[in-house]
Motif scaffolding. Structure first.
Motif, short mmCIF file in Angstrom:
data_model
loop_
_atom_site.label_atom_id
_atom_site.label_comp_id
_atom_site.label_asym_id
_atom_site.label_seq_id
_atom_site.Cartn_x
_atom_site.Cartn_y
_atom_site.Cartn_z
N GLU A 2 0.85 -1.19 0.00
CA GLU A 2 0.00 0.00 0.00
C GLU A 2 0.88 1.24 0.00
OE1 GLU A 2 -0.93 -2.14 2.81
OE2 GLU A 2 -2.99 -2.77 2.32
N GLY A 3 0.42 2.24 -0.69
CA GLY A 3 1.17 3.50 -0.72
C GLY A 3 2.53 3.38 -1.38
N GLU A 4 2.63 2.41 -2.29
CA GLU A 4 3.92 2.19 -2.95
C GLU A 4 3.69 2.13 -4.47
OE1 GLU A 4 7.54 -0.59 -1.67
OE2 GLU A 4 5.98 -1.67 -2.72
N CYS A 5 4.65 2.64 -5.17
CA CYS A 5 4.56 2.55 -6.62
C CYS A 5 5.78 1.82 -7.15
CB CYS A 5 4.46 3.95 -7.22
SG CYS A 5 4.50 3.95 -9.02
N VAL A 6 5.52 0.80 -7.93
CA VAL A 6 6.63 0.07 -8.55
C VAL A 6 6.50 0.26 -10.05
CG1 VAL A 6 7.59 -2.20 -9.02
CG2 VAL A 6 6.82 -1.63 -6.72
N SER A 7 7.58 0.69 -10.68
CA SER A 7 7.49 0.84 -12.12
C SER A 7 8.23 -0.29 -12.82
CB SER A 7 8.07 2.20 -12.55
OG SER A 7 9.37 2.35 -12.07
N ILE A 8 7.71 -0.65 -13.95
CA ILE A 8 8.32 -1.70 -14.76
C ILE A 8 8.85 -1.01 -16.02
CG2 ILE A 8 7.95 -3.88 -15.95
CD1 ILE A 8 7.17 -4.25 -13.13
N LEU A 45 -3.82 0.19 -8.57
CA LEU A 45 -3.87 0.78 -9.90
C LEU A 45 -2.78 0.16 -10.76
CD1 LEU A 45 -4.25 4.60 -9.23
CD2 LEU A 45 -5.90 3.14 -10.40
N VAL A 46 -3.18 -0.28 -11.95
CA VAL A 46 -2.18 -0.75 -12.91
C VAL A 46 -2.19 0.22 -14.07
CG1 VAL A 46 -1.49 -2.63 -14.42
CG2 VAL A 46 -2.55 -3.14 -12.22
N LEU A 47 -1.08 0.89 -14.28
CA LEU A 47 -1.04 1.91 -15.33
C LEU A 47 -0.10 1.42 -16.43
CD1 LEU A 47 -0.37 4.94 -12.95
CD2 LEU A 47 -2.58 4.03 -13.63
N ASP A 48 -0.68 1.18 -17.60
CA ASP A 48 0.14 0.69 -18.72
C ASP A 48 0.44 1.86 -19.65
OD1 ASP A 48 1.47 -0.71 -20.59
OD2 ASP A 48 -0.15 -2.12 -21.05
N GLU A 49 1.66 2.30 -19.65
CA GLU A 49 2.12 3.43 -20.48
C GLU A 49 1.18 4.64 -20.36
OE1 GLU A 49 4.97 3.41 -21.75
OE2 GLU A 49 5.51 1.45 -22.52
N PRO A 50 0.96 5.17 -19.17
CA PRO A 50 -0.01 6.25 -19.04
C PRO A 50 0.47 7.57 -19.65
CG PRO A 50 1.13 5.90 -16.97
CD PRO A 50 1.59 4.83 -17.89
N VAL A 51 1.75 7.70 -19.93
CA VAL A 51 2.21 9.00 -20.42
C VAL A 51 2.86 8.90 -21.79
CG1 VAL A 51 2.47 10.07 -18.17
CG2 VAL A 51 4.36 8.73 -19.12
N GLY A 76 -2.53 5.93 -0.17
CA GLY A 76 -2.37 4.54 0.22
C GLY A 76 -2.66 3.52 -0.85
N LYS A 77 -2.68 3.94 -2.11
CA LYS A 77 -2.93 2.96 -3.15
C LYS A 77 -1.62 2.27 -3.58
CE LYS A 77 -7.10 4.91 -4.84
NZ LYS A 77 -7.95 5.23 -5.98
N ALA A 78 -1.79 1.07 -4.06
CA ALA A 78 -0.63 0.36 -4.61
C ALA A 78 -0.66 0.57 -6.12
CB ALA A 78 -0.72 -1.11 -4.28
N VAL A 79 0.45 1.05 -6.66
CA VAL A 79 0.46 1.38 -8.09
C VAL A 79 1.52 0.56 -8.82
CG1 VAL A 79 0.75 3.21 -9.79
CG2 VAL A 79 -0.34 3.72 -7.60
N LEU A 80 1.10 -0.09 -9.88
CA LEU A 80 2.04 -0.76 -10.78
C LEU A 80 2.12 0.10 -12.04
CD1 LEU A 80 3.77 -3.28 -11.48
CD2 LEU A 80 1.71 -4.25 -12.49
N LEU A 81 3.26 0.74 -12.22
CA LEU A 81 3.40 1.68 -13.32
C LEU A 81 4.26 1.06 -14.40
CD1 LEU A 81 3.27 4.56 -14.58
CD2 LEU A 81 5.26 5.13 -13.19
N ILE A 82 3.67 0.90 -15.57
CA ILE A 82 4.44 0.33 -16.67
C ILE A 82 4.76 1.43 -17.65
CG2 ILE A 82 4.22 -1.18 -18.69
CD1 ILE A 82 2.64 -3.01 -16.64
N THR A 83 6.02 1.62 -17.93
CA THR A 83 6.38 2.75 -18.78
C THR A 83 7.72 2.49 -19.44
OG1 THR A 83 6.76 5.13 -18.81
CG2 THR A 83 7.49 3.97 -16.86
#
Lengths: 568, 284
Positions: A34-40, A173-179, A201-208
């Motif tokens: 929670e409250g963490e963002c991991v980017s791939i 949240l799973v974000l696939d190439e949001p930008v 406090g959301k868990a974010v998986l950021l793919i970019t």
């Protein structure tokens, strides 16, 4: 633990053939709190999107998934599709990659954004109301929310997708190439939006594939290559201190504002995923592979930065380390307590005014002269314990003046053949090799040219011959000692490009000695500034240029920048 | 600068003249046993015969054929000159290059020997040795070589020292080249002009010295020599035999020395283009 991947494997069946598969993801284990963002991050085709789809249990029809995805403690592989549907959008929502057909073309966007809420049983009016607010929040101009997807720009569509993911207020949240398709200002705004989501406090998986965005938004970055995790590291280290050679190559390919160095892609091409090699998957493109890399898969090892790197050599290895070297000529102390490191595949610029000890330092590194104190370690072995001839084979040197560094008695062929002759490897194949080397440095290969003598060539041509000579033994290290300072700007530019291309293609390390910090800034990963026999600064190039720490460096940069002479 | 010495030499008229003269003289000398009509050590006719078909240059005071004597004497001169030059060059080259490359105490010792030899007048030493020991021709060749190599060694050492710091030699060293390789490929070719000069100069000195010593009579009297011939001819000047006895000997000696001088002049001009005549000279 909101989102966790446990030994996730995804394979795609290739159409028509049975048992013929390609591996999209191989044994991925990953946790997001929670409250963490991991980017791939990774090149296209590395399996990023497959990971995003797997997290939603939305694999395409020809995918074979093993291992598990755990969402809020529930293993999704055991869930029926009905149960999974309940979880989607409520517990985990996704921003799909922004292709033209992601949004339904026959519905207004405001309705599409409201759709998950309506499905969850909210009243239509309330949902539309919320949807409008969300689109406002995503800075879709009032009035445009009533449009159809095809009437929006791709940047707006991207924000609509974002609004869809945020509207249900799910915990993951799973974000696939949001930008991928938005401008810099919108990008910054989206980064703020994502940061806010993380903070609540959301868990974010950021793919970019946008490394600076990953560094900006996420806490951790995971580097994916051909379906395998090669490195995971704190995002703040991503741009400045990557550990894996692949991550470094990605960073070098990525345009960052303050970086002046030319971009260089990752050498070679991504592997065919139809078969799994015995050794490290990155080995064919790696700049520092050793025998074991061909034989075994590397194990994950933790790095001192708190990350994990999957490499036999525990990340980028040090090629040369100079430790507390000092050197004097009679009474003149030229180098005082100099320490320096050169990584495999790195370009280090050694900058300083004439007489600062640059050449002495390179002589010490090549072993031409012996230090008075301190030691030089080459690949873990003391330089004094390495056979001179063997060492010479691994180091190519390009000197300042090609007129002097090539004997006037040798023609082009003989000059390039000289290292081969010295190392007694000149044989029937050598002529072809020499022609290839000439081709590589963009010189003619006809008989007339290779029989020319130095005095018949121009400075630029001759320096290319010198470069070909330095490369003919396929060295691991190139030392360019003021190699371009004699040349006119146009030829210098060409020679620099050539050197950089060859460096990138062959993955060799390079020490670039120059008095011109302007040139150093264009070519190097790191600059070491020598002043009065001491290294006064040694940091990544863009840091030194943006923010020089030492007085002397400031002076040096000002001297290059200044276009006016101060009044005397 | 890149110079192709052989092509340049071919274009140099002075050099070609010298070389042709030298080759003619030395070929005649080498072929002496075949073309000499008489045995120069044996009585062949009455003494003081004037030139005739049988005796091209007549006979001397004891009836030896002067022409045959002349051919054999020329042979001695050429042999003496070439051998002394070859030995002196070899010694000078080896000691000069090694002194420059090894350096340190060895260099110091070699250079002090060179200094000492430079201070000693070689002709005097040779006269003393020849007069006191009456050595054979071979020993005299070696002795002379041993006291005239010093200038070559000095030049070679200086040149090697300057070559040693040349970037292309450093480059070869950094490529892992051995000392032998650097000597063979980088240093010796550069030393060639210096050696060629030294060779010709030393040959000239040797020819002149041999003639001088034998003229003074402190040379093995049984050897045929231009000096000895001149010395004997001088004794019978009152008999008007100078034109068939003294003159041929003097001319042969002069031609030999002049040919060598011309060659050395040409070599010097090739490797030091500032000496080139014509319009170039004015611009320097």
């Amino acid at each position: 633990m909101p989102l966790q991947f446990k030994n996730l494997n995804v394979k795609y069946r290739l159409s028509g053939t049975e048992g013929n598969t390609i591996t999209a993801l191989n044994n991925i284990s990953l946790k997001i709190n929670e409250g963490e963002c991991v980017s791939i991050v990774g090149e296209s085709g590395s399996g990023k999107t497959t990971l995003a789809l797997a997290s939603m249990k939305l694999p395409s029809q020809n995918a074979i998934m093993t291992g598990s995805v755990v969402i809020n403690g529930v293993n999704t592989s055991e869930l029926s599709s009905e149960e999974m549907r309940k979880i989607r959008w409520n517990e985990i929502s996704i921003v799909f990659q922004n292709y033209g057909d992601v949004l339904n073309p026959v519905h207004k966007i405001i309705n599409q954004v409201a759709e998950p809420l309506i499905k969850n049983g909210e009243s239509r009016n309330a949902a539309i109301d919320k949807s409008g607010k969300m689109l406002d929040y995503m800075k879709i101009k009032t009035g445009r929310s009533m449009l159809y997807p095809h009437q929006l720009s791709s940047g707006e569509r991207q924000r609509v997708l974002m609004a869809m993911a945020l509207i249900t207020d799910s915990g993951i949240l799973v974000l696939d190439e949001p930008v991928a398709s938005v401008d810099a200002i919108t990008k910054l705004y989206l980064a703020e939006v994502i940061k806010k989501q993380i903070n609540i406090g959301k868990a974010v998986l950021l793919i970019t594939h946008d490394l600076s965005f990953a560094a900006l938004c996420s806490d951790y970055t995971v580097v994916l290559y051909s379906g395998n995790i090669l490195e995971s590291l704190p995002s703040k280290e991503l741009l400045d201190a990557p550990h894996h050679p692949y991550t470094r190559a990605l960073v070098r390919s990525f345009p960052v504002m303050e970086r002046a160095k030319d971009l260089a892609g990752v050498r070679g091409a991504p592997p065919q995923q139809t078969s799994t090699p015995k050794g490290c998957i990155f080995q064919p493109r790696c700049t520092q592979s050793i025998d074991v890399c061909l034989e075994r898969r590397p194990q994950a090892a933790s790095t001192n930065g708190g990350g994990v790197v999957v490499c036999h050599r525990c990340g980028i290895a040090t090629m040369i380390s100079v430790e507390n070297i000092s050197k004097s000529y009679k009474d003149i102390e030229v180098l005082k307590d100099v320490s320096l490191k050169l990584d495999e595949g790195e370009i280090l610029a050694l900058v300083g005014e004439t007489g600062s000890g640059k050449t002495t330092l390179t002589y010490l590194i090549t072993g031409t002269i012996k230090p008075d104190g301190g030691k030089i370690i080459f690949r873990g072995k003391g330089l004094d314990k390495i056979n001179r001839k063997e060492f010479a084979k691994m180091v190519g040197i390009v000197y300042q003046s090609p007129r002097d560094s090539i004997s006037h008695r040798f023609n082009v062929f003989e000059a390039i053949a000289e290292p081969l002759v010295i190392h007694k490897v000149f044989d029937g194949k050598s002529a072809g090799k020499i022609r290839n080397a000439l081709r590589e440095v963009q010189l003619p290969v006809d008989d007339y040219f290779i029989r020319k003598y130095p005095h018949e060539l121009s400075g630029g041509e001759l320096q290319r011959v010198a470069i070909a000579r330095a490369l003919i033994l396929e060295p691991d290290l190139i030392i360019a000692d003021e190699s371009t300072s004699f040349l006119d700007p146009s030829v210098q530019a060409k020679i620099l490009r050539l050197l950089l291309n060859l460096q990138n293609e062959r993955g060799i390390s390079m020490i670039f000695v120059t008095h011109d910090i302007g040139v150093a800034r264009k070519v190097s990963d790191r600059i070491a500034v020598l002043h009065d026999g001491r290294i006064v600064e040694n940091t990544p190039t863009h840091h030194i240029i943006e923010n020089p720490q030492h007085e002397y460096t400031k002076k040096l940069i000002d001297a290059v920048k200044s276009s006016k002479i101060s009044d005397l | 600068m890149h110079i192709r010495p052989f092509r340049e030499f071919k274009r140099n008229r002075i050099g070609v003249t010298g070389l042709v003269m030298f080759l003619l003289l030395s070929t005649t000398a080498i072929l002496a046993p075949l073309i000499a009509p008489h045995d120069p050590w044996d009585y062949s006719d009455r003494s003081f015969q004037p030139p005739s078909m049988n005796h091209l240059l007549g006979t001397n005071d004891i009836g030896y054929d002067i022409f045959s004597e002349l051919l054999w004497a020329l042979r001695t001169s050429v042999f003496f000159g070439v051998s002394v030059a070859a030995i002196a060059c070899t010694i000078g080259l080896i000691l000069g290059v090694s002194a420059a490359l090894v350096g340190g105490l060895y260099d110091l010792v070699v250079m002090r020997i060179v200094d000492a030899l430079l201070a000693i007048p070689s002709i005097l030493v040779l006269i003393l040795i020849a007069a006191y020991f009456r050595p054979s021709t071979m020993i005299l060749v070696v002795t002379l070589s041993l006291i005239i190599w010093q200038t070559i060694a000095r030049g070679v050492r200086a040149q090697t020292l300057s070559l040693k710091t040349k970037p292309h030699i450093k480059a070869a060293r950094n490529m892992g080249a051995s000392t032998v390789y650097i000597m063979r490929k980088h240093i010796l070719p550069e030393l060639f002009p210096l050696c060629a000069m030294g060779f010709v100069t030393k040959a000239r000195i040797a020819v002149f010295m041999e003639a001088g010593l034998s003229f003074l009579g402190i040379f093995d009297p049984t050897t045929k020599s231009l000096g000895i011939m001149m010395s004997y001819a001088m004794r019978y000047l009152y008999l008007d035999v100078w034109f068939n006895w003294l003159l041929p000997a003097v001319l042969s000696l002069s031609m030999l020395i002049v040919s060598l001088a011309l060659i050395s002049y040409a070599i010097e001009e090739i490797f030091d283009p500032r000496l080139k005549g014509g319009n170039n000279a004015a611009t320097v």
